[in-house]
Design an enzyme around this catalytic site. Structure first.
Site, PDB file in Angstrom:
ATOM      1  N   ASP A 193       0.904  -0.793  -0.277  1.00 38.05           N
ATOM      2  CA  ASP A 193       0.142   0.075   0.009  1.00 38.05           C
ATOM      3  C   ASP A 193       0.872   1.509  -0.583  1.00 38.05           C
ATOM      4  OD1 ASP A 193      -2.395   0.919   0.139  1.00 38.05           O
ATOM      5  OD2 ASP A 193      -2.450   1.863   2.048  1.00 38.05           O
ATOM      6  N   MET A 274      -8.646   5.606   2.608  1.00 35.54           N
ATOM      7  CA  MET A 274      -8.315   7.031   1.422  1.00 35.54           C
ATOM      8  C   MET A 274      -6.994   7.049   0.581  1.00 35.54           C
ATOM      9  SD  MET A 274     -11.433   7.644   2.393  1.00 35.54           S
ATOM     10  CE  MET A 274     -11.170   9.640   1.242  1.00 35.54           C
ATOM     11  N   ARG A 275      -5.935   6.360   1.122  1.00 28.54           N
ATOM     12  CA  ARG A 275      -5.073   6.367   0.621  1.00 28.54           C
ATOM     13  C   ARG A 275      -4.615   6.530  -1.091  1.00 28.54           C
ATOM     14  NH1 ARG A 275      -1.465   3.723   3.811  1.00 28.54           N
ATOM     15  NH2 ARG A 275      -0.792   5.067   4.720  1.00 28.54           N
ATOM     16  N   ALA A 276      -5.917   5.748  -1.325  1.00 28.29           N
ATOM     17  CA  ALA A 276      -6.494   5.286  -2.933  1.00 28.29           C
ATOM     18  C   ALA A 276      -6.720   6.612  -3.355  1.00 28.29           C
ATOM     19  CB  ALA A 276      -6.947   4.279  -2.877  1.00 28.29           C
ATOM     20  N   VAL A 279      -3.614   9.365  -4.249  1.00 33.53           N
ATOM     21  CA  VAL A 279      -2.539   8.819  -4.671  1.00 33.53           C
ATOM     22  C   VAL A 279      -3.324   9.148  -5.890  1.00 33.53           C
ATOM     23  CG1 VAL A 279      -1.701   6.792  -5.497  1.00 33.53           C
ATOM     24  CG2 VAL A 279      -1.280   7.420  -3.141  1.00 33.53           C
TER      25      VAL A 279
END
Length: 670
Positions: A193, A274-276, A279
């Site tokens: 991730d 929420m990282r997706a 990014v």
């Protein structure tokens, strides 16, 4: 210094080149993971990127590459005087798979720390990579303790070195780039991730393109400097475009329409956290800047999704990475149309310098079993084929749903590769004692060192507050942690195992153990036997994905050469001990024990089993016998192996861990 292969001379690999260039434009994208078969220019392209990276300004004389505009107030080389700076190329720092912890985070001079009370610190690779690129080739083979340090640094933007009460901290913000061959095993989800983007690469099947690859490589090998000179203009043009895109990046507008598309896409593919979303937003912005635009379009969002989501949508290790592009297009169309976007711009997007990812397999393309649980023609009572095993090959049965297993462990205290299964002497773990160091000191046992040095202080003329410490006083900490093992599955694929419901349950149980092996960083192997011989379906490997694929397609039918299967497994272990003598094995035999074919097949299987017992190999027999008449042959086989037997129902009741413990207990009692 050798001349790197020019980035612009790499043939094809559009996705790979685009992902790397986007990170050069916007390091906030978060790096890239390159997955693919060997010999596909993964490492060549990554190393070539360093020549295109813009220069960075650093504080003169700072070993930690502090930014002169905002130096790190906690820098070990600080405080820094304003105004003194120098420009240098951004660094591409390579982290070897076998690096030590000290090489990665740096090392303290323990003798000076004890004797003088000073923090004499030698920076490691994390300090070298600050404000540059940290490249890990074969990142999936990186030891767990190094992965933990990388995760900490990536999360906090700093590296902390804590050694026996002495603490050093420095900034460590870097672009993480990794390459890997999935056949050698997957990454831990936490590290996976942390990569902003991922790309799949494969060798071209077009003869003309392959010819051009060979032509350029031969030309480079004959004259690296001359070959690089011929591509200098193209390299300069790309370098200038990166600089221009960086300057344009702050002006790029990410409108509400594009943000809605990003959020809807991440929700539609059910990615965690929420990282997706973040990014994707940064990637879409970088794509617009790379194209020379100040507005993010639907085509940017689509390309960002194809680069940022495939590795984040995997729900378990056996899911194939990839994205359903039809579903992606439907989502973008449904939530498009705002901020001047027409919602159709993603139908035929401009591939730009990196192109689209086309050709990725969709997760629903994997072959499936027919799921038919009916008894086979010629089956006996209860749907079980007759033990004569003379039937032909049956089509593969579909595996039952995997389930969680308890911990399997191998007895004693090993010294194998770091993992999470069995007890072992390791460089990491809880301290259990002290010893004199053999070679370089890596883990100081402070109390034992002080105890060794204290009686000699007067003889050594101690006059100051510090201890007078000599090399002979230093003591290495002995630590106990966990190791990874080799779990070798020996699976009966004969006609007596071909009952569809039974074989599906067997495959589900083995898949459950494979999932456990993935989580515990084990190697796995698969031996099957049917007809008249045994085969190594999968040599020992760290890729549980490969084992799951081989198991899913396993055909059944024919006689039961049990002795051949055991002898083949014994040979696999013999060879593996030569390759990796420290790694201990656990053998899981899945059979009904009905050996057939040849003279005295049951007695021959017993003699083969006693080879494992003589060597002390831990083993479990999964008894797959069913029906009203039970011969108990699997139980006899377990006795010959020096292990224990369990029925398939008991296995599904999560009893494997207690079985292995029973095996060890019975062996110790014997």
């Amino acid at each position: 210094m050798s001349t790197p292969f020019p980035f612009t001379a790499v043939v094809g690999q559009d996705d790979l080149r685009l992902a790397l260039l986007l990170n050069a434009v916007s390091p906030a994208v978060g790096g890239v993971l390159v997955r693919g078969e060997k010999g596909t220019a993964k490492s060549t392209a990554v190393r070539a990127l360093s020549a295109l990276m813009p220069e960075v300004d650093v504080v003169s004389g700072c070993r930690f590459s502090c930014d002169p505009d905002s130096p790190d107030p906690g820098c070990p080389d600080g405080p820094h005087e304003p105004g003194a700076f120098a420009s240098r190329p951004a660094r591409m720092v390579e982290l070897p798979v076998g690096a030590s912890e000290d090489r990665l985070v740096g090392a303290l001079d323990i003798e000076r720390a004890l004797a003088e009370g000073v923090k004499a610190f030698e920076p490691g690779l994390l300090a070298d990579a600050h404000r540059g690129v940290l490249y890990v080739d074969e990142v999936n083979l990186l030891h767990d303790h190094l992965v933990d340090l990388l995760l900490d640094a990536a999360a906090m933007g700093a590296s902390y070195v804590e050694r026996e009460g002495v603490s050093v901290r420095h900034a460590a913000r870097f672009l993480l780039v990794g390459t890997m061959n999935p056949e050698e095993g997957e990454l831990r989800p936490q590290l996976l991730d942390r990569f902003g983007l991922t790309v799949e690469v494969a060798a071209s099947r077009e003869p003309d393109q392959r010819v051009e690859v060979v032509r350029r490589r031969l030309a480079y090998d004959d004259d690296p400097a001359g070959f690089a000179a011929r591509w200098a203009d193209e390299e300069a043009a790309v370098r200038a475009r990166i600089v221009a895109a960086r300057e344009l990046l702050p002006s790029v507008r990410l409108g509400d329409g594009a943000l809605r598309q990003i959020a809807a896409t991440c929700a539609a593919f059910e990615v965690d956290g929420m990282r997706a979303d973040i990014v994707m937003a940064r990637t879409a912005t970088a794509l617009a800047a790379w194209a020379g635009r100040t507005e993010v379009l639907a085509e940017d969002v689509r390309q960002a999704a194809l680069l940022a989501l495939p590795h984040r949508r995997r729900r378990n290790p056996f899911d194939a990475p990839g994205l359903d592009e039809d579903k992606l297009d439907e989502t973008l169309e449904e939530f498009g149309g705002s901020d001047g976007q027409d919602g159709d711009g993603d139908d035929d997007p401009d591939p730009g310098p990196g192109g689209g990812p086309g050709g990725r397999p969709e997760p629903d393309d994997a072959p499936q079993g027919d799921g038919d649980a009916a008894a086979r023609p010629g089956a006996g009572e209860g749907g079980e084929p007759q033990p004569s095993g003379g039937g032909g090959e049956q089509s593969p049965a579909r595996a039952a749903e995997p389930f969680r297993t308890k911990v399997l462990s191998v007895p004693g205290l090993g010294e194998g590769a770091a993992g999470r299964r069995s007890r072992a002497r390791t460089e990491h773990g809880r301290t259990i004692g002290a010893r004199r160091p053999r070679g370089a000191l890596t883990k100081l046992h402070l109390a034992a060192t002080v105890q060794a040095a204290a009686p000699h202080q007067r003889a050594r003329g101690r006059s100051g507050p510090g201890l007078v410490v000599r090399r002979d006083d230093l003591r290495q900490a002995s630590r106990e942690g966990r190791e990874g093992n080799l779990v070798l599955f020996v699976v009966d694929a004969s006609g007596s195992m071909a009952a569809r419901q039974r074989m599906g349950a067997v495959k589900g149980a083995v898949l459950s153990l494979l999932l456990d092996a993935y989580q515990r960083r084990d190697k796995v192997g698969l031996v099957t036997f049917r007809g008249s011989a045994a085969d190594v379906a999968l040599p020992p490997t760290s890729s549980v994905d490969a084992a799951a694929v081989r198991l899913e397609s396993l055909p059944t039918g024919g006689r039961t050469p049990l002795a051949a299967g055991l002898l083949k497994a014994h040979d696999v272990l013999r060879v593996e001990r030569l390759r990796d003598p420290a790694r201990r094995a656990l053998v899981v035999v899945v059979t009904d024990g009905r050996a057939t074919g040849g003279p005295e097949p049951v007695a021959l299987a017993g003699r083969a089993a006693r080879l494992f017992a003589a060597e002390g190999t831990a083993s479990v027999v999964v008894d797959c016998e069913s029906g009203p008449v039970r011969l108990g042959l699997a139980g006899r086989l377990a006795d010959e192996l020096g292990g224990t037997a369990v029925t398939l129902d008991e296995l599904r009741a999560d009893s494997i861990a207690s079985l292995v413990k029973d095996v060890q207990g019975s062996r110790r009692a014997a």
